[in-house]
Design a protein around this motif. Sequence first.
Motif, PDB file in Angstrom:
ATOM      1  N   ARG A  40      -0.511  18.721  15.246  1.00 51.36           N
ATOM      2  CA  ARG A  40      -0.921  19.180  16.834  1.00 51.36           C
ATOM      3  C   ARG A  40      -0.214  18.105  17.661  1.00 51.36           C
ATOM      4  O   ARG A  40      -0.412  18.344  18.959  1.00 51.36           O
ATOM      5  CB  ARG A  40      -2.395  19.280  16.845  1.00 51.36           C
ATOM      6  N   ARG A  41       0.661  17.350  17.207  1.00 53.69           N
ATOM      7  CA  ARG A  41       1.283  16.513  18.181  1.00 53.69           C
ATOM      8  C   ARG A  41       2.563  17.104  18.842  1.00 53.69           C
ATOM      9  O   ARG A  41       3.062  18.289  18.332  1.00 53.69           O
ATOM     10  CB  ARG A  41       1.780  15.347  17.216  1.00 53.69           C
ATOM     11  N   ALA A  42       2.920  16.681  19.930  1.00 56.54           N
ATOM     12  CA  ALA A  42       4.013  17.451  20.593  1.00 56.54           C
ATOM     13  C   ALA A  42       5.264  17.335  19.741  1.00 56.54           C
ATOM     14  O   ALA A  42       5.591  16.233  19.307  1.00 56.54           O
ATOM     15  CB  ALA A  42       4.221  16.474  22.005  1.00 56.54           C
ATOM     16  N   GLN A  43       5.949  18.289  19.712  1.00 60.72           N
ATOM     17  CA  GLN A  43       7.109  18.451  18.936  1.00 60.72           C
ATOM     18  C   GLN A  43       8.435  18.899  19.875  1.00 60.72           C
ATOM     19  O   GLN A  43       7.994  20.033  20.693  1.00 60.72           O
ATOM     20  CB  GLN A  43       6.745  19.628  17.787  1.00 60.72           C
ATOM     21  N   ALA A  44       9.323  18.274  20.137  1.00 63.92           N
ATOM     22  CA  ALA A  44      10.578  18.672  20.841  1.00 63.92           C
ATOM     23  C   ALA A  44      11.309  19.772  20.221  1.00 63.92           C
ATOM     24  O   ALA A  44      11.487  19.779  18.795  1.00 63.92           O
ATOM     25  CB  ALA A  44      11.561  17.616  20.788  1.00 63.92           C
ATOM     26  N   LEU A  45      11.763  20.867  21.021  1.00 68.68           N
ATOM     27  CA  LEU A  45      12.579  21.735  20.434  1.00 68.68           C
ATOM     28  C   LEU A  45      13.897  21.824  21.256  1.00 68.68           C
ATOM     29  O   LEU A  45      13.960  21.546  22.595  1.00 68.68           O
ATOM     30  CB  LEU A  45      11.765  23.139  20.717  1.00 68.68           C
ATOM     31  N   TYR A  46      15.004  22.246  20.598  1.00 63.59           N
ATOM     32  CA  TYR A  46      16.366  21.900  21.024  1.00 63.59           C
ATOM     33  C   TYR A  46      17.007  23.194  21.347  1.00 63.59           C
ATOM     34  O   TYR A  46      16.643  24.066  20.220  1.00 63.59           O
ATOM     35  CB  TYR A  46      17.162  20.964  20.557  1.00 63.59           C
ATOM     36  N   PRO A  47      17.572  23.848  22.056  1.00 62.87           N
ATOM     37  CA  PRO A  47      18.364  24.846  22.214  1.00 62.87           C
ATOM     38  C   PRO A  47      19.498  25.055  21.102  1.00 62.87           C
ATOM     39  O   PRO A  47      20.553  24.163  21.146  1.00 62.87           O
ATOM     40  CB  PRO A  47      19.218  24.889  23.693  1.00 62.87           C
ATOM     41  N   ALA A  48      19.296  26.033  20.207  1.00 66.12           N
ATOM     42  CA  ALA A  48      20.410  26.019  18.987  1.00 66.12           C
ATOM     43  C   ALA A  48      21.743  26.219  19.711  1.00 66.12           C
ATOM     44  O   ALA A  48      22.671  25.690  19.004  1.00 66.12           O
ATOM     45  CB  ALA A  48      19.817  27.175  18.151  1.00 66.12           C
ATOM     46  N   ASP A  49      21.867  26.977  20.473  1.00 68.69           N
ATOM     47  CA  ASP A  49      23.192  27.312  21.130  1.00 68.69           C
ATOM     48  C   ASP A  49      24.135  26.299  21.770  1.00 68.69           C
ATOM     49  O   ASP A  49      25.183  25.736  21.350  1.00 68.69           O
ATOM     50  CB  ASP A  49      23.059  28.513  22.275  1.00 68.69           C
ATOM     51  N   ASP A  50      23.281  25.457  22.230  1.00 72.12           N
ATOM     52  CA  ASP A  50      23.922  23.936  22.547  1.00 72.12           C
ATOM     53  C   ASP A  50      24.135  23.162  21.531  1.00 72.12           C
ATOM     54  O   ASP A  50      25.243  22.208  21.587  1.00 72.12           O
ATOM     55  CB  ASP A  50      23.060  23.241  23.678  1.00 72.12           C
TER      56      ASP A  50
ATOM     57  N   ALA B  27      14.422  21.263  25.087  1.00 69.32           N
ATOM     58  CA  ALA B  27      14.366  22.507  26.156  1.00 69.32           C
ATOM     59  C   ALA B  27      13.028  22.630  26.435  1.00 69.32           C
ATOM     60  O   ALA B  27      12.425  22.960  27.609  1.00 69.32           O
ATOM     61  CB  ALA B  27      14.701  23.687  25.567  1.00 69.32           C
ATOM     62  N   GLU B  28      11.793  22.423  25.467  1.00 72.25           N
ATOM     63  CA  GLU B  28      10.227  22.523  25.569  1.00 72.25           C
ATOM     64  C   GLU B  28       9.788  21.324  24.498  1.00 72.25           C
ATOM     65  O   GLU B  28      10.394  21.260  23.580  1.00 72.25           O
ATOM     66  CB  GLU B  28       9.956  23.591  25.919  1.00 72.25           C
ATOM     67  N   PHE B  29       8.452  21.471  24.803  1.00 73.42           N
ATOM     68  CA  PHE B  29       7.656  20.567  23.731  1.00 73.42           C
ATOM     69  C   PHE B  29       6.633  21.635  23.269  1.00 73.42           C
ATOM     70  O   PHE B  29       5.997  22.389  24.338  1.00 73.42           O
ATOM     71  CB  PHE B  29       7.066  19.566  24.324  1.00 73.42           C
ATOM     72  N   ARG B  30       6.244  21.638  22.052  1.00 78.34           N
ATOM     73  CA  ARG B  30       4.947  22.670  21.478  1.00 78.34           C
ATOM     74  C   ARG B  30       4.425  21.760  20.560  1.00 78.34           C
ATOM     75  O   ARG B  30       4.944  20.835  19.969  1.00 78.34           O
ATOM     76  CB  ARG B  30       5.796  23.951  20.723  1.00 78.34           C
ATOM     77  N   PRO B  31       3.017  22.190  20.446  1.00 75.88           N
ATOM     78  CA  PRO B  31       2.257  21.411  19.343  1.00 75.88           C
ATOM     79  C   PRO B  31       2.825  21.816  17.940  1.00 75.88           C
ATOM     80  O   PRO B  31       3.076  22.816  17.573  1.00 75.88           O
ATOM     81  CB  PRO B  31       0.945  22.047  19.477  1.00 75.88           C
TER      82      PRO B  31
END
Length: 72
Positions: A42-52, A33-37
């Motif tokens: 501080r590297r990009a970390q993928a974040l996934y929708p928990a509901d999905d 869903a988005e990427f955050r450090p």
Amino acid sequence: MPELWTIDQVSEYLGIKPASARRQLGRWGIGPAEFRPHPVSRRAQALYPADDVQSAHRGRPGQGARSGQAPT
């Protein structure tokens, strides 16, 4: 705002290793869903929708679903 999970949280929920969790998310068609450090590296970390993730996991066929035999 929807709850977002890291791949480690997804893999813990599914009970599999992170690499397997990434493959499973791909099979289900769930992308980040988005990427955050990452807080440490501080590297990009993928974040996934928990509901999905939860709804795809609930929709999986149960044990023996592909055996072609009726449960006994």
